[in-house]
Design a protein around this motif. Structure first.
Motif, short mmCIF file in Angstrom:
data_model
loop_
_atom_site.label_atom_id
_atom_site.label_comp_id
_atom_site.label_asym_id
_atom_site.label_seq_id
_atom_site.Cartn_x
_atom_site.Cartn_y
_atom_site.Cartn_z
N PHE A 57 0.86 -1.17 0.00
CA PHE A 57 0.00 0.00 0.00
C PHE A 57 0.90 1.22 0.00
O PHE A 57 1.82 1.33 0.81
CB PHE A 57 -0.91 0.02 1.23
N ALA A 58 0.67 2.12 -0.95
CA ALA A 58 1.44 3.36 -1.04
C ALA A 58 0.47 4.52 -1.06
O ALA A 58 -0.59 4.45 -1.70
CB ALA A 58 2.28 3.36 -2.32
N LYS A 59 0.82 5.59 -0.33
CA LYS A 59 -0.06 6.75 -0.32
C LYS A 59 0.77 8.03 -0.33
O LYS A 59 1.89 8.08 0.16
CB LYS A 59 -0.98 6.75 0.90
N SER A 60 0.18 9.02 -0.95
CA SER A 60 0.70 10.37 -0.94
C SER A 60 -0.50 11.27 -0.62
O SER A 60 -1.63 10.77 -0.56
CB SER A 60 1.32 10.72 -2.28
N PRO A 61 -0.29 12.54 -0.43
CA PRO A 61 -1.44 13.40 -0.15
C PRO A 61 -2.51 13.39 -1.26
O PRO A 61 -3.67 13.63 -0.99
CB PRO A 61 -0.82 14.79 0.00
N LYS A 62 -2.12 13.08 -2.49
CA LYS A 62 -3.08 13.14 -3.59
C LYS A 62 -3.45 11.78 -4.19
O LYS A 62 -4.43 11.68 -4.93
CB LYS A 62 -2.53 14.02 -4.71
N HIS A 63 -2.68 10.72 -3.91
CA HIS A 63 -2.91 9.43 -4.56
C HIS A 63 -2.75 8.27 -3.57
O HIS A 63 -2.03 8.39 -2.59
CB HIS A 63 -1.91 9.24 -5.70
N GLU A 64 -3.39 7.15 -3.92
CA GLU A 64 -3.21 5.90 -3.18
C GLU A 64 -3.17 4.76 -4.20
O GLU A 64 -3.83 4.82 -5.23
CB GLU A 64 -4.37 5.65 -2.22
N SER A 65 -2.40 3.72 -3.86
CA SER A 65 -2.28 2.57 -4.74
C SER A 65 -1.93 1.36 -3.90
O SER A 65 -1.26 1.48 -2.88
CB SER A 65 -1.18 2.84 -5.78
N GLY A 66 -2.38 0.19 -4.32
CA GLY A 66 -2.01 -0.98 -3.55
C GLY A 66 -2.55 -2.29 -4.09
O GLY A 66 -3.39 -2.33 -4.98
N ILE A 67 -2.02 -3.35 -3.50
CA ILE A 67 -2.57 -4.70 -3.62
C ILE A 67 -2.88 -5.08 -2.18
O ILE A 67 -1.97 -5.25 -1.36
CB ILE A 67 -1.58 -5.68 -4.26
N VAL A 68 -4.18 -5.16 -1.86
CA VAL A 68 -4.63 -5.29 -0.48
C VAL A 68 -5.73 -6.34 -0.38
O VAL A 68 -6.25 -6.82 -1.40
CB VAL A 68 -5.15 -3.93 0.06
N LEU A 69 -6.09 -6.67 0.86
CA LEU A 69 -7.26 -7.51 1.09
C LEU A 69 -8.44 -6.62 1.43
O LEU A 69 -8.34 -5.73 2.27
CB LEU A 69 -6.99 -8.48 2.25
N TRP A 70 -9.55 -6.87 0.78
CA TRP A 70 -10.77 -6.10 1.04
C TRP A 70 -11.94 -7.08 1.01
O TRP A 70 -12.18 -7.72 -0.01
CB TRP A 70 -10.94 -5.02 -0.01
N GLY A 71 -12.59 -7.24 2.14
CA GLY A 71 -13.69 -8.19 2.23
C GLY A 71 -13.24 -9.62 1.98
O GLY A 71 -13.99 -10.42 1.44
N GLY A 72 -11.99 -9.92 2.34
CA GLY A 72 -11.45 -11.26 2.13
C GLY A 72 -10.93 -11.53 0.73
O GLY A 72 -10.43 -12.61 0.45
N CYS A 73 -11.06 -10.55 -0.15
CA CYS A 73 -10.59 -10.71 -1.54
C CYS A 73 -9.33 -9.89 -1.77
O CYS A 73 -9.19 -8.79 -1.24
CB CYS A 73 -11.66 -10.24 -2.52
#
Length: 86
Positions: A57-73
């Protein structure tokens, strides 16, 4: 790419490990952060997201990006934060 562009303009400030050396957090200037889980077996709960094996997970004040788990997916995303000024 947007988060990458923000990170390319930031300076490196700090680095720390999570529960193991396979979980890493890097802090950059201007409010940029990157969490990386290089474990091939273990998930990692970060302050923002739960990272699957080989997730990030990468974040800046204007952007976010990632490969994460969300709702088990396992999901990947990249988004630009949009603010409406009233």
């Amino acid at each position: 790419r947007d988060v990458s562009a923000d990170l390319s303009r930031a300076s490196f400030d700090a680095f720390s490990f999570g529960p193991s050396v396979r979980q890493q957090h890097a802090v950059f200037s201007g409010g940029c952060d990157v969490w990386v889980n290089t474990s091939s077996e273990t998930c990692w709960q970060t302050p923002g997201w739960k990272l699957p094996p080989n997730g990030f997970f990468a974040k800046s004040p204007k952007h976010e990006s990632g490969i994460v788990l969300w709702g088990g997916c396992r999901i990947r995303f990249s988004e630009k934060r949009v603010y409406n000024l009233l």
